[in-house]
Design an enzyme around this catalytic site. Sequence first.
Site, PDB file in Angstrom:
ATOM      1  CG  ASN A   1      -0.282  -0.196   2.501  1.00 37.49           C
ATOM      2  OD1 ASN A   1       0.731  -1.001   2.581  1.00 37.49           O
ATOM      3  ND2 ASN A   1      -1.001   0.447   3.624  1.00 37.49           N
ATOM      4  NE  ARG A   2       3.325   2.383   5.013  1.00 35.08           N
ATOM      5  CZ  ARG A   2       4.675   2.495   5.715  1.00 35.08           C
ATOM      6  NH1 ARG A   2       5.590   3.331   5.087  1.00 35.08           N
ATOM      7  NH2 ARG A   2       4.898   1.797   6.751  1.00 35.08           N
TER       8      ARG A   2
ATOM      9  CB  VAL B   1       2.635 -10.617   7.915  1.00 36.91           C
ATOM     10  CG1 VAL B   1       2.108 -10.124   6.619  1.00 36.91           C
ATOM     11  CG2 VAL B   1       3.526  -9.759   8.531  1.00 36.91           C
TER      12      VAL B   1
ATOM     13  N   GLY C   1       7.016  -5.176   6.251  1.00 34.91           N
ATOM     14  CA  GLY C   1       8.062  -4.930   7.482  1.00 34.91           C
ATOM     15  C   GLY C   1       7.932  -3.760   8.290  1.00 34.91           C
TER      16      GLY C   1
ATOM     17  CE1 TYR D   1      13.650  -3.462   8.134  1.00 31.26           C
ATOM     18  CE2 TYR D   1      16.023  -3.060   7.472  1.00 31.26           C
ATOM     19  CZ  TYR D   1      14.760  -3.126   7.143  1.00 31.26           C
ATOM     20  OH  TYR D   1      14.366  -2.655   6.021  1.00 31.26           O
TER      21      TYR D   1
ATOM     22  CE  LYS E   1      13.354  -6.000   5.673  1.00 37.32           C
ATOM     23  NZ  LYS E   1      12.102  -6.618   5.006  1.00 37.32           N
TER      24      LYS E   1
END
Length: 244
Positions: free
Chosen positions: A20-21, A58, A87, A150, A154
């Site tokens: 969405n962005r 999620v 994320g 983070y 990842k």
Amino acid sequence: MPTTDLSANQARNVLVTGGNRGIGLAIARAFVDAGDNVVITHRSGEPPEGLQGVTCEVTDSASVDAAFTAAEEIFGGPVEVLVANAGITRDTLLMRMSDDDFDSVIDTNLAGAFRCARRAVTGMIRKRRGRIVLISSVVGLYGSPGQANYAASKSGLVGLARSISRELGGRGITANVVAPGFIETEMTAVLPEEQKKAYLATIPAGRFATPEEVASVVRFVASDDAAYVTGAVIPVDGGLGMGH
């Protein structure tokens, strides 16, 4: 022999999480522009104009399953391309990082991608074809102060993609990682000018990427041309993380 290529002349069913962005939205629009059927997931609100969306958290397996079921009803068939992009960040220095800061980022960024991939492959196995693209970050390979959570989430996507590749490569399913560097998004737009200059000084290309440049790479690894590319990590970072 089973057919492993996705037809370039046939619209595919593409699900983009967090579409969405930012980068996710650019990826979704790139697939739409290519003539594919696209559904995005979003946590709240309405999908961007011109896109179909389903709500999804999620971190919740039931929510993931419901989102895929809703997307399959829209498509009239299974998801053929999954782009796991959803994320979050909760940046803070290691000594100040709480268990919740760490756990929530891992649960969304890494376990969330796992939940989506696990649900996606049920349909892909039946069709004996599919593409899974996990959106990582140069931080996952390079590391970054204040981003232990983070970076761990990842980098974990690399092991996830390579394990999927070894398990399901013989079923015509590929799994790859795209690792963007600094991208021109709302997040980088608000950085102080001095900080921007410091970041730019570390990037051999001398500029930030556009979201569309990341989207182009994602589309490539989801294409017929990349049918023999799986378990790969593809940086889109202007050379920032080279050698990592």
